[in-house]
Design a protein around this motif. Structure first.
Motif, PDB file in Angstrom:
ATOM      1  N   ALA A   1      43.666  41.317  38.194  1.00 26.38           N
ATOM      2  CA  ALA A   1      43.625  41.718  39.599  1.00 26.38           C
ATOM      3  C   ALA A   1      44.829  42.577  39.905  1.00 26.38           C
ATOM      4  O   ALA A   1      45.926  42.306  39.424  1.00 26.38           O
ATOM      5  CB  ALA A   1      43.626  40.489  40.500  1.00 26.38           C
ATOM      6  N   PHE A   2      44.618  43.620  40.693  1.00 25.11           N
ATOM      7  CA  PHE A   2      45.701  44.493  41.124  1.00 25.11           C
ATOM      8  C   PHE A   2      45.937  44.277  42.603  1.00 25.11           C
ATOM      9  O   PHE A   2      45.012  44.308  43.393  1.00 25.11           O
ATOM     10  CB  PHE A   2      45.334  45.962  40.883  1.00 25.11           C
TER      11      PHE A   2
ATOM     12  N   SER B   1      47.329  38.598  35.082  1.00 27.90           N
ATOM     13  CA  SER B   1      46.241  38.000  34.326  1.00 27.90           C
ATOM     14  C   SER B   1      46.130  36.533  34.695  1.00 27.90           C
ATOM     15  O   SER B   1      47.106  35.795  34.643  1.00 27.90           O
ATOM     16  CB  SER B   1      46.501  38.149  32.831  1.00 27.90           C
ATOM     17  N   MET B   2      44.924  36.122  35.087  1.00 29.57           N
ATOM     18  CA  MET B   2      44.651  34.730  35.431  1.00 29.57           C
ATOM     19  C   MET B   2      43.322  34.351  34.807  1.00 29.57           C
ATOM     20  O   MET B   2      42.293  34.838  35.221  1.00 29.57           O
ATOM     21  CB  MET B   2      44.562  34.561  36.949  1.00 29.57           C
ATOM     22  N   SER B   3      43.353  33.516  33.800  1.00 33.02           N
ATOM     23  CA  SER B   3      42.144  33.048  33.133  1.00 33.02           C
ATOM     24  C   SER B   3      41.244  34.197  32.700  1.00 33.02           C
ATOM     25  O   SER B   3      40.034  34.162  32.876  1.00 33.02           O
ATOM     26  CB  SER B   3      41.366  32.098  34.042  1.00 33.02           C
ATOM     27  N   GLY B   4      41.827  35.254  32.178  1.00 34.18           N
ATOM     28  CA  GLY B   4      41.028  36.370  31.700  1.00 34.18           C
ATOM     29  C   GLY B   4      40.587  37.324  32.787  1.00 34.18           C
ATOM     30  O   GLY B   4      39.920  38.303  32.522  1.00 34.18           O
ATOM     31  N   VAL B   5      40.945  37.081  34.044  1.00 32.15           N
ATOM     32  CA  VAL B   5      40.582  37.963  35.154  1.00 32.15           C
ATOM     33  C   VAL B   5      41.809  38.782  35.508  1.00 32.15           C
ATOM     34  O   VAL B   5      42.903  38.249  35.654  1.00 32.15           O
ATOM     35  CB  VAL B   5      40.126  37.148  36.388  1.00 32.15           C
TER      36      VAL B   5
ATOM     37  N   ILE C   1      42.862  33.528  45.276  1.00 31.00           N
ATOM     38  CA  ILE C   1      44.153  33.488  44.597  1.00 31.00           C
ATOM     39  C   ILE C   1      43.971  33.680  43.085  1.00 31.00           C
ATOM     40  O   ILE C   1      44.861  34.158  42.400  1.00 31.00           O
ATOM     41  CB  ILE C   1      44.871  32.154  44.922  1.00 31.00           C
ATOM     42  N   GLN C   2      42.790  33.370  42.569  1.00 32.85           N
ATOM     43  CA  GLN C   2      42.495  33.553  41.150  1.00 32.85           C
ATOM     44  C   GLN C   2      42.188  35.011  40.801  1.00 32.85           C
ATOM     45  O   GLN C   2      41.956  35.337  39.652  1.00 32.85           O
ATOM     46  CB  GLN C   2      41.325  32.663  40.722  1.00 32.85           C
ATOM     47  N   GLY C   3      42.162  35.898  41.815  1.00 30.82           N
ATOM     48  CA  GLY C   3      41.939  37.319  41.557  1.00 30.82           C
ATOM     49  C   GLY C   3      40.493  37.759  41.610  1.00 30.82           C
ATOM     50  O   GLY C   3      40.160  38.846  41.146  1.00 30.82           O
ATOM     51  N   GLN C   4      39.613  36.948  42.184  1.00 32.69           N
ATOM     52  CA  GLN C   4      38.201  37.307  42.292  1.00 32.69           C
ATOM     53  C   GLN C   4      37.909  37.860  43.680  1.00 32.69           C
ATOM     54  O   GLN C   4      38.390  37.318  44.679  1.00 32.69           O
ATOM     55  CB  GLN C   4      37.314  36.091  42.046  1.00 32.69           C
ATOM     56  N   ILE C   5      37.105  38.924  43.731  1.00 36.67           N
ATOM     57  CA  ILE C   5      36.689  39.457  45.031  1.00 36.67           C
ATOM     58  C   ILE C   5      35.625  38.532  45.594  1.00 36.67           C
ATOM     59  O   ILE C   5      34.599  38.279  44.964  1.00 36.67           O
ATOM     60  CB  ILE C   5      36.144  40.892  44.920  1.00 36.67           C
TER      61      ILE C   5
ATOM     62  N   VAL D   1      44.273  29.607  50.746  1.00 35.28           N
ATOM     63  CA  VAL D   1      44.871  30.907  51.014  1.00 35.28           C
ATOM     64  C   VAL D   1      44.069  31.967  50.280  1.00 35.28           C
ATOM     65  O   VAL D   1      43.749  31.815  49.095  1.00 35.28           O
ATOM     66  CB  VAL D   1      46.348  30.951  50.559  1.00 35.28           C
ATOM     67  N   TYR D   2      43.756  33.036  50.968  1.00 37.32           N
ATOM     68  CA  TYR D   2      43.042  34.186  50.422  1.00 37.32           C
ATOM     69  C   TYR D   2      43.873  35.421  50.717  1.00 37.32           C
ATOM     70  O   TYR D   2      44.734  35.409  51.605  1.00 37.32           O
ATOM     71  CB  TYR D   2      41.655  34.317  51.051  1.00 37.32           C
ATOM     72  N   MET D   3      43.637  36.491  49.989  1.00 35.03           N
ATOM     73  CA  MET D   3      44.332  37.746  50.227  1.00 35.03           C
ATOM     74  C   MET D   3      43.339  38.746  50.819  1.00 35.03           C
ATOM     75  O   MET D   3      42.237  38.901  50.305  1.00 35.03           O
ATOM     76  CB  MET D   3      44.919  38.303  48.924  1.00 35.03           C
ATOM     77  N   LEU D   4      43.749  39.388  51.897  1.00 40.11           N
ATOM     78  CA  LEU D   4      42.930  40.391  52.569  1.00 40.11           C
ATOM     79  C   LEU D   4      43.529  41.754  52.272  1.00 40.11           C
ATOM     80  O   LEU D   4      44.664  42.045  52.648  1.00 40.11           O
ATOM     81  CB  LEU D   4      42.903  40.135  54.074  1.00 40.11           C
TER      82      LEU D   4
END
Length: 107
Positions: free
Chosen positions: A13-14, A7-11, A58-62, A88-91
């Motif tokens: 992400a898996f 959980s990050m600021s209400g978002v 990194i905040q979990g947003q697509i 940094v982004y996650m792919l």
């Protein structure tokens, strides 16, 4: 939690628990150059099924989502995130139940 959610600021992400170059069954992916100014080449070998590509902040947003069409044994895709801020982004690459997660660094 038990589903590996963060959980990050209400978002929510898996992300799978494995980071880096992964070889799962016949699914092997490499990303280069990394770091980059925003243009990355993704190579996947031994794959003839389409692959869903997602770039996450990194905040979990697509940030970006696309389909890599893999008709040959080697699949190549050019990812352009030059319009995004440095960081940094996650792919996430997924085909069926197979997933790979890679950190990508945009200068």
């Amino acid at each position: 939690d038990s589903h590996h959610c963060t959980s990050m600021s209400g978002v929510h992400a898996f992300f799978p628990l494995t980071i880096g170059k992964i070889t799962e069954k016949d699914f092997s992916a490499t990303i280069h150059p990394n770091p980059s100014d925003g243009v990355f080449t993704i190579n996947i070998e031994n794959m003839t099924e389409d692959i869903t590509l997602s770039v996450w902040s990194i905040q979990g947003q697509i940030i970006k989502r696309d389909i890599m069409v893999c008709a040959d044994a080697t699949c190549t895709y050019r990812l352009n995130i030059s319009d995004l801020p440095s960081g940094v982004y996650m792919l996430l690459l997924q085909s069926g139940s197979q997933k790979t997660l890679h950190p990508i660094h945009k200068r």
